[in-house]
Design an enzyme around this catalytic site. Sequence first.
Site, PDB file in Angstrom:
ATOM      1  N   HIS A  12      67.580  31.355 -12.509  1.00 54.76           N
ATOM      2  CA  HIS A  12      68.858  30.832 -13.001  1.00 54.76           C
ATOM      3  C   HIS A  12      69.692  30.183 -11.899  1.00 54.76           C
ATOM      4  O   HIS A  12      70.364  29.191 -12.133  1.00 54.76           O
ATOM      5  CB  HIS A  12      69.659  31.948 -13.688  1.00 54.76           C
ATOM      6  N   HIS A 101      50.758  22.201   9.599  1.00 55.62           N
ATOM      7  CA  HIS A 101      50.197  23.332  10.337  1.00 55.62           C
ATOM      8  C   HIS A 101      49.725  24.472   9.447  1.00 55.62           C
ATOM      9  O   HIS A 101      48.844  25.239   9.852  1.00 55.62           O
ATOM     10  CB  HIS A 101      51.217  23.878  11.329  1.00 55.62           C
ATOM     11  N   ARG A 135      42.805  23.448  15.089  1.00 53.35           N
ATOM     12  CA  ARG A 135      43.222  24.795  15.480  1.00 53.35           C
ATOM     13  C   ARG A 135      44.019  25.487  14.374  1.00 53.35           C
ATOM     14  O   ARG A 135      44.023  26.707  14.279  1.00 53.35           O
ATOM     15  CB  ARG A 135      44.014  24.752  16.786  1.00 53.35           C
TER      16      ARG A 135
END
EC number: 5.3.1.-
Length: 144
Positions: A12, A101, A135
């Site tokens: 809400h 990332h 990575r």
Amino acid sequence: MKTYDIVIASDHSGYELKSIIIEYLQKKSLSVYDCGTHNTQSVDYPDYAKKVVNNIIEKLARIGILIGDTGIGMSIAANRSSEIRAALCVNVSTAESAKAHNDANILVLGAKTVDHKTVFDIIDKFLATKFEGGRHSVRLLKIE
């Protein structure tokens, strides 16, 4: 099964901002599936987080947007599923990092904490940013 570009829900507190966001996304020719809520009557945010999560898991859409009061509860509720990476974003930089990332698949916004003047920039950056992999993929594997 029909698919959408984005699945969206709010509690809400986030209803009014959600309505503005849906209009904005539709003007950009994006298809949006609205999981509710559909008014400002008090509801429980976990119910709406679960609707978006389930629709992402069932591949109704690849990207979700959740809007709550602060967004904290929504992000906690959404992240209960291992297939979800919901990111509470407060500015363009956090939206970019969430995707680049962390490969976030749900953007979480706080209706009372996000600057409504920049909310469209946050959404645009989240939608435009691609996951960098490398990575970052290794790191994501550690939390799966």
